[in-house]
Design a protein around this motif. Structure first.
Motif, PDB file in Angstrom:
ATOM      1  N   PHE A   5     -18.502 -57.288 -37.000  1.00 56.99           N
ATOM      2  CA  PHE A   5     -17.731 -57.746 -35.892  1.00 56.99           C
ATOM      3  C   PHE A   5     -17.584 -59.182 -35.903  1.00 56.99           C
ATOM      4  CE2 PHE A   5     -19.483 -53.784 -33.816  1.00 56.99           C
ATOM      5  CZ  PHE A   5     -18.275 -53.406 -33.103  1.00 56.99           C
ATOM      6  N   LEU A  10     -13.448 -63.153 -32.403  1.00 52.57           N
ATOM      7  CA  LEU A  10     -14.144 -62.982 -31.121  1.00 52.57           C
ATOM      8  C   LEU A  10     -14.999 -64.380 -30.747  1.00 52.57           C
ATOM      9  CD1 LEU A  10     -15.120 -59.393 -31.242  1.00 52.57           C
ATOM     10  CD2 LEU A  10     -13.089 -60.191 -30.020  1.00 52.57           C
ATOM     11  N   ILE A  14     -19.123 -63.515 -26.579  1.00 49.04           N
ATOM     12  CA  ILE A  14     -19.073 -62.044 -27.043  1.00 49.04           C
ATOM     13  C   ILE A  14     -19.687 -61.363 -28.284  1.00 49.04           C
ATOM     14  CG2 ILE A  14     -17.330 -60.095 -27.521  1.00 49.04           C
ATOM     15  CD1 ILE A  14     -15.418 -61.875 -26.014  1.00 49.04           C
ATOM     16  N   VAL A  18     -22.673 -58.554 -28.496  1.00 48.07           N
ATOM     17  CA  VAL A  18     -22.249 -57.350 -29.230  1.00 48.07           C
ATOM     18  C   VAL A  18     -23.780 -57.391 -30.050  1.00 48.07           C
ATOM     19  CG1 VAL A  18     -21.136 -56.510 -31.399  1.00 48.07           C
ATOM     20  CG2 VAL A  18     -19.953 -57.519 -29.354  1.00 48.07           C
ATOM     21  N   GLN A  30     -12.478 -48.965 -33.689  1.00 49.56           N
ATOM     22  CA  GLN A  30     -12.571 -50.459 -33.388  1.00 49.56           C
ATOM     23  C   GLN A  30     -12.012 -51.509 -34.620  1.00 49.56           C
ATOM     24  OE1 GLN A  30     -16.879 -50.503 -33.316  1.00 49.56           O
ATOM     25  NE2 GLN A  30     -17.046 -49.582 -31.131  1.00 49.56           N
ATOM     26  N   ILE A  34      -8.804 -53.731 -32.544  1.00 44.93           N
ATOM     27  CA  ILE A  34      -9.394 -54.840 -31.934  1.00 44.93           C
ATOM     28  C   ILE A  34      -8.552 -55.983 -32.386  1.00 44.93           C
ATOM     29  CG2 ILE A  34     -11.032 -56.958 -32.167  1.00 44.93           C
ATOM     30  CD1 ILE A  34     -13.178 -54.856 -32.185  1.00 44.93           C
ATOM     31  N   ALA A  55     -15.375 -50.123 -26.642  1.00 42.03           N
ATOM     32  CA  ALA A  55     -15.570 -51.196 -27.156  1.00 42.03           C
ATOM     33  C   ALA A  55     -14.280 -51.821 -28.046  1.00 42.03           C
ATOM     34  CB  ALA A  55     -16.698 -51.320 -28.248  1.00 42.03           C
ATOM     35  N   LEU A  59     -13.868 -55.389 -25.834  1.00 40.06           N
ATOM     36  CA  LEU A  59     -13.824 -56.447 -26.685  1.00 40.06           C
ATOM     37  C   LEU A  59     -12.684 -57.277 -26.597  1.00 40.06           C
ATOM     38  CD1 LEU A  59     -16.369 -55.162 -29.398  1.00 40.06           C
ATOM     39  CD2 LEU A  59     -16.897 -56.304 -27.386  1.00 40.06           C
ATOM     40  N   MET A  63     -12.086 -61.070 -24.812  1.00 37.57           N
ATOM     41  CA  MET A  63     -11.644 -62.285 -25.425  1.00 37.57           C
ATOM     42  C   MET A  63     -10.288 -62.870 -24.851  1.00 37.57           C
ATOM     43  SD  MET A  63     -12.499 -64.268 -27.916  1.00 37.57           S
ATOM     44  CE  MET A  63     -11.314 -65.873 -28.754  1.00 37.57           C
ATOM     45  N   GLN A  91     -20.575 -50.702 -19.980  1.00 38.13           N
ATOM     46  CA  GLN A  91     -20.137 -51.243 -21.298  1.00 38.13           C
ATOM     47  C   GLN A  91     -19.668 -52.474 -21.010  1.00 38.13           C
ATOM     48  OE1 GLN A  91     -19.275 -49.183 -24.675  1.00 38.13           O
ATOM     49  NE2 GLN A  91     -21.409 -48.879 -24.077  1.00 38.13           N
ATOM     50  N   PHE A  95     -21.133 -56.147 -22.670  1.00 38.17           N
ATOM     51  CA  PHE A  95     -20.534 -57.058 -23.662  1.00 38.17           C
ATOM     52  C   PHE A  95     -19.910 -58.537 -22.989  1.00 38.17           C
ATOM     53  CE2 PHE A  95     -19.293 -53.108 -25.708  1.00 38.17           C
ATOM     54  CZ  PHE A  95     -20.151 -53.105 -26.752  1.00 38.17           C
ATOM     55  N   SER A  96     -19.949 -58.430 -21.407  1.00 37.15           N
ATOM     56  CA  SER A  96     -19.731 -59.645 -20.788  1.00 37.15           C
ATOM     57  C   SER A  96     -20.724 -60.507 -20.087  1.00 37.15           C
ATOM     58  CB  SER A  96     -18.464 -59.522 -19.736  1.00 37.15           C
ATOM     59  OG  SER A  96     -19.143 -58.569 -18.710  1.00 37.15           O
TER      60      SER A  96
END
Length: 439
Positions: A5, A10, A14, A18, A30, A34, A55, A59, A63, A91, A95-96
């Protein structure tokens, strides 16, 4: 080598979220999605359940939204069921956590008052089922003018549930200038149609063959003659609590789900099992899923309403007590195990009348499901007459579906008597003859 990741564009907030959630390597969906989502492309993702597709779009969306702004939603995520809506909200919040982005979830089955109040407070991301979204839009509680993202998740399930009309109405009320993301586990004609209406020059990403079960799931079939023997087999499996640590049992109807729940309750106690289906209240369903997630209960009995709405990483087994009639649901049911690189086992019980659907499922997933003999200690019951008749009727109906000219044991019988002769009576001449003979 899976991509990390940290290699994506990102921000630190974030990436920290993660990392704290325990993720380091991106899954194939992903890895492929992404970057294009970050670059603003419309995307059509075909991915089996349990591959981390939530995700894959959440994600990059976080962003691009970056921070709280304005009162109206800037991203709308449409999902077929309330369970999935709650899972996605969870979820997004996970992530936020290091941003100030605001998420609200809305769905039917409960009064809209609290949901309206949350929307009024201001939000950035709205997770919604189509029906409740339209209800609140039509009452003026949702303003769509700020929407930048529109995501349709589990598109195939939405089509199965008859939401295509609602989706078209929603497409009429959202801004034309927006980024569109569509995800589906299977590719039906309706999914292709909605994709054509919804997406603009999309990038199509397919991380596995359509409707292919996750490779981490071991599949097993048991041929079982009748309902009572299915119960006996289930009891035998459940006695092995070391192997069958946490399992979901899927049933075709609410009645069967309630019967299995009562059976497990009697045999294994109240702390062993919960049941969820459409007749259960929203709070009851949420509490049951949470008890299962937290490991307070070992068994969750469910109808297909929950087959895509439960995200528990350590489900050891899925048991299909009944074979699903909507064959695509098989993939989603068994996708509740073998998630997030864990291994799992999916076991399906089938009777003679369910073999028809097994054949169709094997054709769909393009593989033969291994069959095992019943364990020696499972008592095989004799099939009652009524159940035999019901199965014979079902088999006749299946054959007629494949061949409209098929005449089975239960087709309408032809009238043995000519149209001008009533049943039980001869013509006048014969009646007179019979009367003379009787005299």
């Amino acid at each position: 080598m899976p991509k990390k990741f940290e290699e994506f564009s990102l921000n630190r907030q974030i990436l920290n979220a993660v990392a704290e959630a325990g993720f380091t390597d991106a899954t194939p969906i992903q890895e492929k999605a992404i970057g294009p989502v970050l670059s603003g492309q419309d995307l059509f993702g075909i991915a089996q359940t349990g591959t981390g597709k939530t995700a894959a779009y959440v994600l990059p969306m976080l962003m691009k939204l970056k921070y709280a702004q304005g009162e109206y939603p800037r991203a709308l995520i449409l999902v077929p069921t309330r369970e999935l809506a709650l899972q996605i909200e969870e979820q997004v919040k996970l992530f936020s956590i290091y941003t100030d982005l605001r998420t609200v979830v809305i769905f039917g089955g409960i009064g809209p008052k609290t949901q309206k109040e949350k929307i009024k407070e201001g939000l950035d991301i709205l997770v919604a089922t189509p029906g409740r979204f339209l209800d609140l839009y039509l009452t003026g509680d949702i303003n769509t003018r700020s929407l930048q993202f529109l995501v349709m998740d589990e598109a195939d399930k939405m089509m199965d549930m008859g939401f295509i009309g609602s989706i078209h109405r929603i497409l009429e009320v959202v801004p034309r200038k927006r980024q569109n993301l569509l995800f589906s586990a299977t590719m039906s004609d309706l999914v292709q149609k909605i994709a054509g209406d919804f997406l603009k020059n999309p990038l199509t990403i397919e991380v596995a063959a359509q409707a292919t079960p996750a490779q981490t799931v071991t599949q097993i079939l048991y041929a079982v003659p009748n309902f009572k023997t299915k119960i006996n087999l289930l009891q035998t499996l459940l006695k092995d609590d070391e192997q069958y640590k946490r399992l979901i049992i899927f049933c075709k109807t609410k009645t069967v789900a309630d019967n299995i729940f009562s059976f497990i309750l009697r045999r294994f106690g109240e702390d062993a099992v919960r049941v969820i289906h459409a007749n259960k209240g929203q709070n009851t369903r949420i509490n049951s899923i949470n008890s299962f997630k937290e490991g307070q209960v070992r068994v969750l009995v469910a109808t297909d309403i929950a087959s895509r709405g439960i995200d528990v990483s350590e489900v050891s087994h899925v048991i299909n007590f009944d074979v699903p009639i909507i064959i695509e649901d098989y993939v989603h049911r068994i996708g509740r195990t073998g998630r997030a690189y864990n291994e799992g086992t999916a076991i399906t019980f089938y009777t003679e009348s369910e073999k028809y659907y097994i054949n169709k499922i094997e054709k769909l997933i393009r593989q033969q499901i291994p069959e095992e003999p019943l364990p020696a200690n499972v008592f095989v019951e004799e099939t009652p007459y009524d159940e035999r008749q019901a199965m014979a009727r079902e088999i006749d109906a299946q054959k007629r579906k494949e061949d409209p000219d098929f005449k089975g044991a239960f087709h309408e019988k032809k009238n043995k008597f000519p149209a001008n002769v009533k049943k039980g009576k001869g013509n006048n001449r014969n009646n007179k003859t019979n009367q003379k003979q009787r005299r």
